[in-house]
Design a protein around this motif. Structure first.
Motif, PDB file in Angstrom:
ATOM      1  N   VAL A  40       0.856  -1.188   0.000  1.00  0.00           N
ATOM      2  CA  VAL A  40       0.000   0.000   0.000  1.00  0.00           C
ATOM      3  C   VAL A  40       0.891   1.236   0.000  1.00  0.00           C
ATOM      4  CG1 VAL A  40      -1.851   1.270   1.156  1.00  0.00           C
ATOM      5  CG2 VAL A  40      -1.779  -1.242   1.303  1.00  0.00           C
ATOM      6  N   THR A  41       0.800   2.049  -1.042  1.00  0.00           N
ATOM      7  CA  THR A  41       1.543   3.312  -1.039  1.00  0.00           C
ATOM      8  C   THR A  41       0.753   4.346  -0.246  1.00  0.00           C
ATOM      9  OG1 THR A  41       0.561   4.186  -3.088  1.00  0.00           O
ATOM     10  CG2 THR A  41       2.518   2.780  -3.318  1.00  0.00           C
ATOM     11  N   GLY A  42       1.485   5.240   0.408  1.00  0.00           N
ATOM     12  CA  GLY A  42       0.804   6.167   1.304  1.00  0.00           C
ATOM     13  C   GLY A  42       0.105   5.404   2.408  1.00  0.00           C
ATOM     14  N   GLY A  43       0.715   4.282   2.831  1.00  0.00           N
ATOM     15  CA  GLY A  43       0.057   3.371   3.751  1.00  0.00           C
ATOM     16  C   GLY A  43       0.252   3.671   5.217  1.00  0.00           C
ATOM     17  N   GLY A  44       0.898   4.772   5.541  1.00  0.00           N
ATOM     18  CA  GLY A  44       1.212   5.050   6.931  1.00  0.00           C
ATOM     19  C   GLY A  44       0.195   5.897   7.672  1.00  0.00           C
ATOM     20  N   ALA A  45      -0.750   6.493   6.948  1.00  0.00           N
ATOM     21  CA  ALA A  45      -1.698   7.394   7.607  1.00  0.00           C
ATOM     22  C   ALA A  45      -3.002   7.446   6.827  1.00  0.00           C
ATOM     23  CB  ALA A  45      -1.099   8.798   7.737  1.00  0.00           C
ATOM     24  N   GLY A  46      -4.041   7.954   7.473  1.00  0.00           N
ATOM     25  CA  GLY A  46      -5.310   8.191   6.804  1.00  0.00           C
ATOM     26  C   GLY A  46      -5.900   6.952   6.174  1.00  0.00           C
ATOM     27  N   ILE A  47      -6.439   7.127   4.978  1.00  0.00           N
ATOM     28  CA  ILE A  47      -7.088   6.015   4.295  1.00  0.00           C
ATOM     29  C   ILE A  47      -6.117   4.891   3.980  1.00  0.00           C
ATOM     30  CG2 ILE A  47      -6.845   7.147   2.044  1.00  0.00           C
ATOM     31  CD1 ILE A  47      -9.370   5.748   1.157  1.00  0.00           C
ATOM     32  N   GLY A  48      -4.869   5.227   3.660  1.00  0.00           N
ATOM     33  CA  GLY A  48      -3.885   4.188   3.367  1.00  0.00           C
ATOM     34  C   GLY A  48      -3.656   3.279   4.555  1.00  0.00           C
ATOM     35  N   LEU A  49      -3.609   3.857   5.748  1.00  0.00           N
ATOM     36  CA  LEU A  49      -3.430   3.069   6.958  1.00  0.00           C
ATOM     37  C   LEU A  49      -4.640   2.175   7.195  1.00  0.00           C
ATOM     38  CD1 LEU A  49      -1.885   2.330   9.511  1.00  0.00           C
ATOM     39  CD2 LEU A  49      -2.856   4.374  10.607  1.00  0.00           C
ATOM     40  N   ARG A  50      -5.826   2.712   6.969  1.00  0.00           N
ATOM     41  CA  ARG A  50      -7.041   1.904   7.189  1.00  0.00           C
ATOM     42  C   ARG A  50      -7.138   0.774   6.156  1.00  0.00           C
ATOM     43  NH1 ARG A  50     -11.583   2.650  10.439  1.00  0.00           N
ATOM     44  NH2 ARG A  50     -12.645   0.632  10.488  1.00  0.00           N
ATOM     45  N   ILE A  51      -6.720   1.031   4.919  1.00  0.00           N
ATOM     46  CA  ILE A  51      -6.699  -0.033   3.915  1.00  0.00           C
ATOM     47  C   ILE A  51      -5.689  -1.107   4.316  1.00  0.00           C
ATOM     48  CG2 ILE A  51      -6.031  -0.572   1.534  1.00  0.00           C
ATOM     49  CD1 ILE A  51      -7.238   2.163   0.739  1.00  0.00           C
ATOM     50  N   SER A  52      -4.526  -0.684   4.778  1.00  0.00           N
ATOM     51  CA  SER A  52      -3.509  -1.630   5.240  1.00  0.00           C
ATOM     52  C   SER A  52      -4.061  -2.493   6.364  1.00  0.00           C
ATOM     53  CB  SER A  52      -2.261  -0.881   5.711  1.00  0.00           C
ATOM     54  OG  SER A  52      -1.707  -0.112   4.664  1.00  0.00           O
ATOM     55  N   ARG A  53      -4.747  -1.856   7.295  1.00  0.00           N
ATOM     56  CA  ARG A  53      -5.369  -2.600   8.403  1.00  0.00           C
ATOM     57  C   ARG A  53      -6.359  -3.632   7.880  1.00  0.00           C
ATOM     58  NH1 ARG A  53      -9.351   0.228  12.951  1.00  0.00           N
ATOM     59  NH2 ARG A  53     -10.716  -1.585  13.216  1.00  0.00           N
ATOM     60  N   ALA A  54      -7.148  -3.265   6.882  1.00  0.00           N
ATOM     61  CA  ALA A  54      -8.147  -4.185   6.341  1.00  0.00           C
ATOM     62  C   ALA A  54      -7.484  -5.434   5.764  1.00  0.00           C
ATOM     63  CB  ALA A  54      -8.991  -3.485   5.274  1.00  0.00           C
ATOM     64  N   PHE A  55      -6.358  -5.266   5.082  1.00  0.00           N
ATOM     65  CA  PHE A  55      -5.674  -6.434   4.529  1.00  0.00           C
ATOM     66  C   PHE A  55      -5.027  -7.280   5.625  1.00  0.00           C
ATOM     67  CE2 PHE A  55      -6.038  -4.153   0.456  1.00  0.00           C
ATOM     68  CZ  PHE A  55      -6.453  -5.206  -0.346  1.00  0.00           C
ATOM     69  N   VAL A  56      -4.595  -6.647   6.708  1.00  0.00           N
ATOM     70  CA  VAL A  56      -4.113  -7.413   7.863  1.00  0.00           C
ATOM     71  C   VAL A  56      -5.267  -8.239   8.432  1.00  0.00           C
ATOM     72  CG1 VAL A  56      -3.224  -7.264  10.224  1.00  0.00           C
ATOM     73  CG2 VAL A  56      -2.258  -5.807   8.427  1.00  0.00           C
ATOM     74  N   GLU A  57      -6.421  -7.598   8.602  1.00  0.00           N
ATOM     75  CA  GLU A  57      -7.588  -8.284   9.151  1.00  0.00           C
ATOM     76  C   GLU A  57      -8.076  -9.394   8.229  1.00  0.00           C
ATOM     77  OE1 GLU A  57      -9.623  -4.754  11.828  1.00  0.00           O
ATOM     78  OE2 GLU A  57     -10.120  -4.863   9.702  1.00  0.00           O
ATOM     79  N   ALA A  58      -7.813  -9.261   6.925  1.00  0.00           N
ATOM     80  CA  ALA A  58      -8.209 -10.287   5.956  1.00  0.00           C
ATOM     81  C   ALA A  58      -7.201 -11.432   5.877  1.00  0.00           C
ATOM     82  CB  ALA A  58      -8.401  -9.659   4.579  1.00  0.00           C
ATOM     83  N   GLY A  59      -6.147 -11.362   6.681  1.00  0.00           N
ATOM     84  CA  GLY A  59      -5.232 -12.485   6.802  1.00  0.00           C
ATOM     85  C   GLY A  59      -4.034 -12.482   5.886  1.00  0.00           C
ATOM     86  N   ALA A  60      -3.620 -11.327   5.377  1.00  0.00           N
ATOM     87  CA  ALA A  60      -2.471 -11.278   4.469  1.00  0.00           C
ATOM     88  C   ALA A  60      -1.223 -11.872   5.115  1.00  0.00           C
ATOM     89  CB  ALA A  60      -2.193  -9.836   4.053  1.00  0.00           C
ATOM     90  N   LYS A  61      -0.420 -12.506   4.293  1.00  0.00           N
ATOM     91  CA  LYS A  61       0.879 -13.010   4.758  1.00  0.00           C
ATOM     92  C   LYS A  61       1.761 -11.845   5.186  1.00  0.00           C
ATOM     93  CE  LYS A  61       5.053 -15.215   2.861  1.00  0.00           C
ATOM     94  NZ  LYS A  61       5.620 -15.824   1.615  1.00  0.00           N
ATOM     95  N   ALA A  62       1.775 -10.808   4.379  1.00  0.00           N
ATOM     96  CA  ALA A  62       2.577  -9.629   4.676  1.00  0.00           C
ATOM     97  C   ALA A  62       1.911  -8.400   4.075  1.00  0.00           C
ATOM     98  CB  ALA A  62       3.990  -9.771   4.116  1.00  0.00           C
ATOM     99  N   VAL A  63       2.044  -7.271   4.760  1.00  0.00           N
ATOM    100  CA  VAL A  63       1.567  -5.987   4.254  1.00  0.00           C
ATOM    101  C   VAL A  63       2.741  -5.016   4.333  1.00  0.00           C
ATOM    102  CG1 VAL A  63      -0.012  -4.054   4.570  1.00  0.00           C
ATOM    103  CG2 VAL A  63      -0.819  -6.397   4.967  1.00  0.00           C
ATOM    104  N   ALA A  64       3.141  -4.491   3.189  1.00  0.00           N
ATOM    105  CA  ALA A  64       4.229  -3.514   3.130  1.00  0.00           C
ATOM    106  C   ALA A  64       3.632  -2.138   2.915  1.00  0.00           C
ATOM    107  CB  ALA A  64       5.198  -3.857   2.009  1.00  0.00           C
ATOM    108  N   ILE A  65       4.009  -1.198   3.758  1.00  0.00           N
ATOM    109  CA  ILE A  65       3.496   0.165   3.628  1.00  0.00           C
ATOM    110  C   ILE A  65       4.633   1.086   3.208  1.00  0.00           C
ATOM    111  CG2 ILE A  65       1.528  -0.115   5.162  1.00  0.00           C
ATOM    112  CD1 ILE A  65       3.182   1.108   7.424  1.00  0.00           C
ATOM    113  N   LEU A  66       4.347   1.916   2.200  1.00  0.00           N
ATOM    114  CA  LEU A  66       5.319   2.867   1.674  1.00  0.00           C
ATOM    115  C   LEU A  66       4.849   4.279   1.968  1.00  0.00           C
ATOM    116  CD1 LEU A  66       5.987   0.224   0.118  1.00  0.00           C
ATOM    117  CD2 LEU A  66       6.594   1.656  -1.840  1.00  0.00           C
ATOM    118  N   GLY A  67       5.786   5.165   2.235  1.00  0.00           N
ATOM    119  CA  GLY A  67       5.471   6.563   2.473  1.00  0.00           C
ATOM    120  C   GLY A  67       6.742   7.381   2.536  1.00  0.00           C
TER     121      GLY A  67
END
Length: 290
Positions: A40-67
């Motif tokens: 997730v780009t821009g994954g550290g805050a705001g909507i990007g962070l919430r999207i990252s959280r959703a993929f964690v909750e969906a069971g992703a092996k790994a979530v990489a956040i860029l910012g």
């Protein structure tokens, strides 16, 4: 110069959502991304962070956040680790810097495996009247929203998984459903972004590429605008992104959707959507692209 808007166009589906519901719940087994690697780009805050959280909750092996801000990414990593067992990676990179993106995506592949899903969330909003705005700052919208999306896609493509890779680009209703004075940089660059994703889908059909309007959300970027809207809940676009990566969204290639639209209704209409080539950029009253 301010104005209050209730931002809701005529819905493509009968139901118009403003928050998460069961069909897009990341914890719904139908939306599982177990074993998958997500960026997730821009994954550290705001909507990007919430999207990252959703993929964690969906069971992703790994979530990489860029910012761009490592301290923000570090805080986000600690927060995300509380929502599931996904390995959380952070990379400081500006999406307009192709070399930085290439290094980050290659490192992700090396550390956790080929990338299944990339969410191009990073964006830039300039606000001001066309005859008054700083042109260099106005053009930065294109550097981030268009060039940055292309560079992100190329870095993803070079490190993608062969298992139904998915590229999700956050767009905006302001690109096609309205003309909002003072928001020309954002609206026009996001329209270019929309058509760019259509081309990426056409040239690389093996990758699902889709754009979506996440709703209007309280964020650092939206606070810069002079037009104020009624806000949707962050859970809506987060869950919608997870649904877009699911098998049920196999018909979205090259299209533009709104997170507000009911996914079960969209699924029921998918044959008609594909047959009519709906939800693509076109000149009103003139026809549609092939």
């Amino acid at each position: 110069m301010g104005q209050d808007w209730e931002f809701a166009a005529t819905s493509y589906t009968k139901t118009y959502h403003r928050e998460q519901y069961p069909a897009i719940d990341p914890k719904n087994p139908a939306n599982s991304v177990k074993g998958k690697v997500v960026v997730v780009t821009g994954g550290g805050a705001g909507i990007g962070l919430r999207i990252s959280r959703a993929f964690v909750e969906a069971g992703a092996k790994a979530v990489a956040i860029l910012g761009r801000r490592q301290n923000v990414l570090d805080d986000a990593k600690r927060e995300l680790e509380g929502f599931g067992a996904s390995k959380i990676l952070t990379f400081s990179a500006d999406v307009s810097d192709g070399d930085a993106l290439n290094k980050a995506f290659a490192a992700i592949k090396e550390q956790v495996g080929p990338i299944n899903i990339t969410v191009a969330n990073a964006a830039y909003l300039n606000s001001g009247l066309l005859l008054e705005v700083d042109v260099d700052d106005w053009w930065k919208g294109y550097e981030v929203n268009v060039k940055g999306t292309l560079l992100t896609y190329r870095a993803f493509f070079a490190n993608k998984s062969d298992d139904k890779p998915t590229f999700i680009s956050l767009n905006t209703g302001a690109s096609h459903a309205m003309v909002a004075p003072t928001m020309s940089s954002y609206g026009t660059s996001k329209f270019a972004n929309l058509h760019l994703v259509t081309y990426l889908a056409a040239e690389n059909p093996e990758v699902r590429a889709v754009s979506y309007h996440p709703g209007v959300l309280e964020s650092e970027m939206n606070s810069k605008g002079t037009i104020k809207f009624s806000f949707d809940d962050m859970s809506l676009p987060a869950g919608f992104a997870v649904w877009l990566a699911s098998d049920k969204a196999d018909f979205v290639q090259g299209r533009m959707l709104w997170a507000h639209w009911d996914v079960e209704e969209l699924e029921a209409m998918k044959e008609d959507i594909v047959k009519k080539n709906d939800l693509v950029a076109k000149l009103s009253g003139f026809g549609s692209p092939n």
